[in-house]
Design a protein around this motif. Structure first.
Motif, mmCIF file in Angstrom:
data_model
loop_
_atom_site.group_PDB
_atom_site.id
_atom_site.type_symbol
_atom_site.label_atom_id
_atom_site.label_comp_id
_atom_site.label_asym_id
_atom_site.label_seq_id
_atom_site.Cartn_x
_atom_site.Cartn_y
_atom_site.Cartn_z
ATOM 1 N N ALA A 37 -3.777 15.751 -72.989
ATOM 2 C CA ALA A 37 -3.331 17.021 -73.572
ATOM 3 C C ALA A 37 -4.511 17.968 -73.783
ATOM 4 O O ALA A 37 -4.410 19.176 -73.507
ATOM 5 C CB ALA A 37 -2.606 16.773 -74.887
ATOM 6 N N SER A 38 -5.630 17.449 -74.240
ATOM 7 C CA SER A 38 -6.824 18.278 -74.443
ATOM 8 C C SER A 38 -7.375 18.797 -73.124
ATOM 9 O O SER A 38 -7.779 19.956 -73.029
ATOM 10 C CB SER A 38 -7.903 17.486 -75.189
ATOM 11 O OG SER A 38 -7.483 17.209 -76.496
ATOM 12 N N GLU A 39 -7.393 17.951 -72.112
ATOM 13 C CA GLU A 39 -7.882 18.386 -70.796
ATOM 14 C C GLU A 39 -6.995 19.493 -70.237
ATOM 15 O O GLU A 39 -7.495 20.476 -69.694
ATOM 16 C CB GLU A 39 -7.938 17.204 -69.828
ATOM 17 C CG GLU A 39 -9.020 16.187 -70.125
ATOM 18 C CD GLU A 39 -10.438 16.721 -69.941
ATOM 19 O OE1 GLU A 39 -10.633 17.712 -69.201
ATOM 20 O OE2 GLU A 39 -11.355 16.141 -70.547
ATOM 21 N N ARG A 40 -5.694 19.346 -70.368
ATOM 22 C CA ARG A 40 -4.767 20.363 -69.860
ATOM 23 C C ARG A 40 -4.937 21.688 -70.591
ATOM 24 O O ARG A 40 -4.847 22.750 -69.991
ATOM 25 C CB ARG A 40 -3.323 19.883 -69.980
ATOM 26 C CG ARG A 40 -2.973 18.820 -68.971
ATOM 27 C CD ARG A 40 -1.535 18.403 -69.086
ATOM 28 N NE ARG A 40 -1.208 17.407 -68.074
ATOM 29 C CZ ARG A 40 -0.141 16.650 -68.108
ATOM 30 N NH1 ARG A 40 0.726 16.771 -69.097
ATOM 31 N NH2 ARG A 40 0.088 15.769 -67.157
ATOM 32 N N ALA A 41 -5.152 21.625 -71.913
ATOM 33 C CA ALA A 41 -5.300 22.836 -72.718
ATOM 34 C C ALA A 41 -6.726 23.383 -72.675
ATOM 35 O O ALA A 41 -6.968 24.486 -73.135
ATOM 36 C CB ALA A 41 -4.899 22.546 -74.158
ATOM 37 N N ARG A 42 -7.640 22.592 -72.158
ATOM 38 C CA ARG A 42 -9.056 22.935 -72.129
ATOM 39 C C ARG A 42 -9.625 23.167 -73.531
ATOM 40 O O ARG A 42 -10.519 23.969 -73.747
ATOM 41 C CB ARG A 42 -9.323 24.141 -71.235
ATOM 42 C CG ARG A 42 -9.014 23.912 -69.778
ATOM 43 C CD ARG A 42 -9.692 24.969 -68.940
ATOM 44 N NE ARG A 42 -9.645 24.706 -67.530
ATOM 45 C CZ ARG A 42 -10.406 23.851 -66.861
ATOM 46 N NH1 ARG A 42 -11.273 23.114 -67.491
ATOM 47 N NH2 ARG A 42 -10.307 23.722 -65.558
ATOM 48 N N LYS A 43 -9.029 22.464 -74.505
ATOM 49 C CA LYS A 43 -9.509 22.457 -75.885
ATOM 50 C C LYS A 43 -8.958 21.208 -76.552
ATOM 51 O O LYS A 43 -8.033 20.586 -76.045
ATOM 52 C CB LYS A 43 -9.072 23.718 -76.643
ATOM 53 C CG LYS A 43 -7.581 23.837 -76.829
ATOM 54 C CD LYS A 43 -7.216 25.080 -77.618
ATOM 55 C CE LYS A 43 -5.715 25.089 -77.871
ATOM 56 N NZ LYS A 43 -5.310 26.172 -78.731
ATOM 57 N N SER A 44 -9.517 20.862 -77.688
ATOM 58 C CA SER A 44 -9.063 19.655 -78.387
ATOM 59 C C SER A 44 -7.709 19.913 -79.047
ATOM 60 O O SER A 44 -7.560 20.833 -79.839
ATOM 61 C CB SER A 44 -10.083 19.244 -79.443
ATOM 62 O OG SER A 44 -9.649 18.075 -80.091
#
Length: 110
Positions: A37-44
């Motif tokens: 989920a963090s990789e997809r959003a490019r944030k934690s």
């Protein structure tokens, strides 16, 4: 060394050990979900599934710890369940507030 490995992983294997492995796999899956989920959003980010897997895995691990009679493990898992449940409650409350705000913006009669 082989005798130890045989004893730990073969001889003592039973339903409780299987439960412990399932619980640990669920607990580990939450980190994978959070990472993706963090990789997809490019944030934690911490998605609901993270807390759901935390609650399920933590509950199973608590059952396992109770069976093993491990006080450190019991207290650790029980404390975690409070945190996971509270986070799910906060998320639920936020969704309800957002829904209420959205409903308040609707034009009457539309």
């Amino acid at each position: 060394m082989w005798a130890y490995i045989n004893h730990v992983f073969i001889e003592q294997f039973d339903l409780w050990i299987a439960l412990g492995f399932v619980a640990q796999a669920m607990f580990t899956a939450r980190f994978m979900i959070q990472w993706i989920a963090s990789e997809r959003a490019r944030k934690s980010v911490v998605p609901v599934a993270f807390w759901t897997f935390s609650l399920l895995g933590g509950s199973l691990l608590l059952i396992y710890a109770l069976h093993r009679k491990d006080p450190v493990f019991i207290i650790g898992q029980a404390a975690g369940l409070v945190i996971y449940t509270r986070n799910l409650m906060l998320i639920s409350g936020e969704k309800k507030r957002t829904l209420a705000e959205t409903d308040g913006l609707k034009i009457p009669g539309s």
